[in-house]
Scaffold this motif. Structure first.
Motif, PDB file in Angstrom:
ATOM      1  N   TYR A  29      84.251 -29.055 -41.152  1.00 18.81           N
ATOM      2  CA  TYR A  29      85.245 -29.941 -41.759  1.00 18.81           C
ATOM      3  C   TYR A  29      86.208 -29.150 -42.638  1.00 18.81           C
ATOM      4  O   TYR A  29      86.537 -28.001 -42.296  1.00 18.81           O
ATOM      5  CB  TYR A  29      84.524 -31.061 -42.518  1.00 18.81           C
ATOM      6  N   TYR A  33      86.066 -31.550 -48.827  1.00 20.11           N
ATOM      7  CA  TYR A  33      85.072 -32.495 -48.330  1.00 20.11           C
ATOM      8  C   TYR A  33      83.752 -32.139 -49.020  1.00 20.11           C
ATOM      9  O   TYR A  33      83.238 -31.030 -48.881  1.00 20.11           O
ATOM     10  CB  TYR A  33      84.968 -32.384 -46.817  1.00 20.11           C
ATOM     11  N   LYS A  65      87.469 -33.225 -39.038  1.00 17.99           N
ATOM     12  CA  LYS A  65      87.534 -34.630 -39.446  1.00 17.99           C
ATOM     13  C   LYS A  65      88.909 -35.201 -39.097  1.00 17.99           C
ATOM     14  O   LYS A  65      89.062 -36.382 -38.838  1.00 17.99           O
ATOM     15  CB  LYS A  65      87.292 -34.766 -40.947  1.00 17.99           C
TER      16      LYS A  65
END
Length: 735
Positions: A29, A33, A65
């Motif tokens: 990701y 995050y 993501k």
């Protein structure tokens, strides 16, 4: 002996060169995050405590993501191939499923024979390693959320539960959780109503949450990074949307939602994942083969709760959970007393330290005070050395200090100035105008430049430019305003002198213009005198003829008188700005120079683009007419010098129009272009191409238009024509 020392040095250098380890951390990701950040923090913390080698960590984020398709992943592989072509990593750590799948597919292509550790892998299947011949290169920590135990926990903590709302999304992780939920939902469906949702737009989801029965409902929040419209959320944004409208307890599966509003649960911990995989890495650095390190298939999940949420919903977990991690828990009396000894010891230590260093501190303060006094004295001398008047005052407008130059300007001493305001030294008009400027500066914290004229106590007129700025105190509060004054009296007087000099330099042209103006009326008067004389000699003179003679003569004399009046008015400098007509100024210039231009075989045309509108200028009328006269005379003289074909008529066109912000006047002559080598210098002072020229004319034109009337004057060649463009602002812009 020398050989032994040399060998020892080489051996130590060899050992040192091999103590450094390079690790690549590949996250599925993005940075920011929480899950990925917590894994990185745990890895870096463990590595920082490792003393046997220096570990250099390179961290890369795949950002899946936000974007996750085969084309993108293939592009990443090509990028990493180029990026890491010349680097050799001792170990690679991948977090979450996308990075894990990426490494399985591209390991041979990118990092052949390099050991790989994984963490945060949902639905882990060891068969993948066998099928891709990676069993001897990969091991790590699986991630699985314990849905069964979380359902069991919720049912125990809420025995009267009637409704359980499960919120999820359609990401890869969301789908994996959804598969695992099916048998558990089947098992608990008879105990309470279970509603699963992963297909709602965020506003509809908020509506559903707000309508839950707050007495008998609970939410299990799984994930929500995209709603059905494709709108992307951070983990905090999506949970905040739900938490804002929820009146029921919310449980979760991941620790990054803790301290954001979930009650808690048996949480999958990113920190635990990072600690576990980094400890595996240290085993590899200590010489253990990766194939000998078993995969941790049981995710290291932890019971974690938020005390604030437990207290808010009156939830007691003590009968069901032993030794959970509880955040935001207030300190107990026992804990407070257990810290008292440490606190007391610290106080004693601090006091002892203060006693030891107090004398040195006092000595240092005395030294600083001496340095500060010297600096203040230096600043005072420096301020008095500056020739510009300078003062500073507080927010109430009272003078706090000034230099000698300002005191001399207002003919007062420093002691007489301090504590007083501008109204004590300047006229009400000047002081009031500056007070308004000061109030605006204190509001906007900007700087200001303004100009004013005043009479000193010795009745001397001064032209002053004020440069002001707001200053702040050390504590950040507004202290007041500092002002540096610039006395431009001599410059203003010099400019006015140059304007008059320029007018005098043009008097020859003016006298020639008057001679042309008087030529016709003088001829007419001569004819009238001769005619009246002839009538008298022939005894034919009648009363009516005498009366006509007087009337006709007075017409010519008045015309000649008006010419002289126009000449006198032109020589007078304008004392103040006023609103005047462009067309009127052009007519008056035409009356002065028109006939001279006509007799030079030049046709002068006035073209008004705004025919039905009177264009007005706010400025100095006589100085403006001086500029027009200078430009037209220059055009006329240049045409006369270069026009060898006396039968060919030359032209001067004057275009007048109004734009959104300016009145524009163009003076165009066809007397030939200006040499490009000098065209940018013609407005410079003393620059001239005439043997008897002064170099004042165009320089003063630029001063009058740009400095005094805030306009623009430019020149350019248009083929064989020369175009002078004057732009002067409307009154509303000027003011």
């Amino acid at each position: 002996m020398k050989f032994f020392l040399l060998f020892s040095i080489l051996f130590l250098n060899f050992l040192f060169a091999n103590t450094s380890k390079e690790v690549l951390v590949l996250h599925s990701y993005h940075k920011g995050y929480a899950w990925s950040d917590d894994i990185s923090k745990a890895i870096e913390k463990t590595f920082s405590e490792y003393k046997k080698a220096e570990i250099e960590v390179t961290t890369v984020y795949m950002d899946t993501k936000r974007i996750d398709n085969a084309e993108y992943l293939n592009s990443l592989a090509k990028l990493y191939k180029q990026q890491f072509e010349g680097r050799i990593f001792d170990l690679i750590i991948v977090s979450d499923n996308t990075a894990f799948d990426f490494m399985i597919k591209y390991h041979e292509y990118l990092f052949k024979n390099t050991p790989v550790l994984f963490c945060g892998i949902n639905n882990f299947d060891k068969v993948l390693l066998d099928e891709n011949n990676l069993k001897n290169y990969m091991t790590g920590v699986a991630e699985d959320v314990d849905l069964e135990k979380n359902f069991e926990l919720i049912s125990k903590l809420h025995p009267k539960l009637k409704n359980l709302l499960i919120i999820n999304d359609t990401s890869n992780t969301g789908y994996a959780v959804k598969r695992d939920l099916r048998p558990i939902i089947e098992k608990y469906k008879n105990k309470f109503n279970i509603e699963y949702t992963d297909d709602l737009e965020i506003n509809n989801l908020r509506q559903k949450v707000s309508n839950l029965d707050k007495e008998n409902s609970v939410i299990l929040f799984v994930l929500l990074f995209k709603d059905t419209t494709g709108k992307y959320f951070t983990y905090k944004q999506s949970f905040a949307q739900v938490k804002e409208v929820s009146q029921v307890p919310i449980y979760g599966l991941w620790d990054f939602y803790l301290d954001n509003g979930i009650v808690g649960g048996l949480l999958t911990s990113a920190i635990a994942q990072g600690e576990s995989v980094s400890k595996m890495a240290l085993q590899i650095f200590n010489g253990k083969k990766i194939s000998d390190i078993p995969i941790i298939e049981k995710s290291p999940n932890i019971y974690m709760f938020d005390y604030k949420e437990l207290d808010k919903f009156n939830i007691d977990i003590s009968p069901y959970i032993g030794n959970p991690v509880i955040i935001n828990e207030p300190a107990t009396v026992y804990k407070e007393h257990s810290k008292l000894f440490i606190f007391t010891a610290l106080i004693i230590f601090i006091l002892s330290t203060i006693v030891i260093i107090l004398k040195a501190n006092i000595q240092r303060r005395e030294k600083l005070e001496l340095e500060l006094s010297n600096r203040i004295e230096f600043d005072k001398v420096l301020l008095d050395t500056i020739p510009n008047p300078i003062y500073y005052k507080n927010v109430d407008g009272k003078f706090l200090g000034c230099n000698i130059s300002f005191a001399s300007l207002v003919n007062s001493s420093r002691d007489e100035i301090i504590g007083k305001t501008a109204f004590d030294f300047f006229s009400f008009k000047v002081a009031n105008a500056n007070t308004i400027i000061d109030q605006e500066l204190l509001t906007t914290f900007s700087t200001s430049t303004s100009e004013f004229t005043f009479h000193t106590p010795t009745n001397e007129m001064k032209h002053i430019i004020l440069n002001k700025a707001v200053y702040k105190n050390i504590d950040g509060t507004v202290g007041g305003i500092v002002c540096i004054m610039d006395d431009i009296t001599e410059r203003v007087q010099q400019k006015q002198f140059l304007i008059q000099q320029s007018k005098l330099a043009e008097m020859g042209d003016m006298i020639a213009a008057i001679a042309h103006q008087w030529n016709e009326p003088l001829v007419e008067l001569s004819a009238l005198v001769q005619d009246i004389q002839t009538s008298y000699l022939l005894n034919e003179l009648k009363d009516m003829e005498v009366k006509d003679f007087v009337n006709d003569s007075m017409v010519q004399i008045k015309y000649m008188s008006k010419t002289l009046s126009d000449f006198r008015n032109f020589l007078k400098p304008s004392t103040k700005k006023k609103l005047f007509s462009i067309s009127k100024a052009l007519r008056e210039i035409n009356e002065i120079i028109g006939k001279q231009i006509f007799y030079s075989n030049i046709e002068m045309t006035f073209n008004y683009k705004n025919e039905n509108e009177e264009l007005l200028i706010y400025g100095y009328e006589n100085e403006f007419k001086q500029v027009l006269l200078n430009l037209l005379n220059n055009a006329k003289n240049k045409i006369v010098e270069k026009n060898t074909d006396f039968g060919k008529k030359a032209h001067i066109n004057i275009n007048i129009e109004r734009s959104s912000n300016y009145n524009i006047i163009e003076i165009i002559d066809d007397g030939g272009a200006i040499d490009e080598k000098i065209i940018h210098s013609i407005f410079d002072p003393y620059f001239t191409t005439k043997e008897s020229g002064t170099g004042f004319g165009l320089y003063m034109a630029k001063v009058i238009i740009e400095d005094k009337m805030r306009g623009i004057i430019k020149v350019r060649n248009d083929n064989n024509n020369v175009v002078f463009t004057i732009k002067l602002p409307h009154k509303k812009v000027q003011n």
